[in-house]
Design a protein around this motif. Sequence first.
Motif, PDB file in Angstrom:
ATOM      1  N   HIS A  93      42.752  31.898  13.783  1.00 34.23           N
ATOM      2  CA  HIS A  93      44.136  31.790  13.319  1.00 34.23           C
ATOM      3  C   HIS A  93      44.567  33.208  13.009  1.00 34.23           C
ATOM      4  O   HIS A  93      43.903  33.893  12.223  1.00 34.23           O
ATOM      5  N   ALA A  94      45.641  33.658  13.615  1.00 32.23           N
ATOM      6  CA  ALA A  94      46.128  35.015  13.379  1.00 32.23           C
ATOM      7  C   ALA A  94      47.557  34.973  12.862  1.00 32.23           C
ATOM      8  O   ALA A  94      48.381  34.209  13.364  1.00 32.23           O
ATOM      9  N   PHE A  95      47.823  35.776  11.848  1.00 29.68           N
ATOM     10  CA  PHE A  95      49.162  35.942  11.299  1.00 29.68           C
ATOM     11  C   PHE A  95      49.671  37.306  11.756  1.00 29.68           C
ATOM     12  O   PHE A  95      49.002  38.317  11.538  1.00 29.68           O
ATOM     13  N   GLU A  96      50.830  37.314  12.376  1.00 35.64           N
ATOM     14  CA  GLU A  96      51.458  38.573  12.769  1.00 35.64           C
ATOM     15  C   GLU A  96      52.796  38.678  12.068  1.00 35.64           C
ATOM     16  O   GLU A  96      53.551  37.703  12.021  1.00 35.64           O
ATOM     17  N   MET A  97      53.065  39.846  11.503  1.00 38.95           N
ATOM     18  CA  MET A  97      54.299  40.088  10.773  1.00 38.95           C
ATOM     19  C   MET A  97      55.059  41.228  11.402  1.00 38.95           C
ATOM     20  O   MET A  97      54.469  42.229  11.796  1.00 38.95           O
ATOM     21  N   ARG A  98      56.367  41.042  11.498  1.00 41.12           N
ATOM     22  CA  ARG A  98      57.229  42.082  12.035  1.00 41.12           C
ATOM     23  C   ARG A  98      58.496  42.110  11.199  1.00 41.12           C
ATOM     24  O   ARG A  98      59.100  41.066  10.948  1.00 41.12           O
TER      25      ARG A  98
END
Length: 167
Positions: A93-98
């Motif tokens: 599970h990966a969380f990416e924030m922009r």
Amino acid sequence: MPTANVSRVIRAPQKDVWALLSDVTQARRWNKYWAAIEFASGQTHGAGTRFVARTKDGDSFTFDICGWDAPRRIAFCPVREPGERYGITLDSHAFEMRPVTDDECEVTITARASASGLRGRIVATFFWAGHQKDGLNAALDALQAVFQPELFADDDAEPQAQEALPD
């Protein structure tokens, strides 16, 4: 490789969302399924951190932080026993924030899995992504409720984030 992802803009600076997600001791705030977190490694943050998430039902799952690109991406990978195999196995599970603005960021959660055998590939193709998206959206609901509680004030109960766990 079966993949599911969901995205949402959260009204909070990227650095604040990163601070919450990268502090494993705070994971219960965005994953209500986990009742307790215990570290299983000497480190408590960054790639290589190992922790055990215990559920309210008494189950426990061990994870490594397998991706760390501060303040943009953090990934959690389940630790498997040697020889442990399922038709569908959660890989990460990966969380990416922009950042969208100074006070908003888009958060995307991506779940990746491996499928083996005919049954596993069929389930992965037709059912897994939809099931995962439900759990990923619940995690985003809980994460968003931390920063925007007013959106959930009318609900009878706070959002229940349930991480989709391996079968």
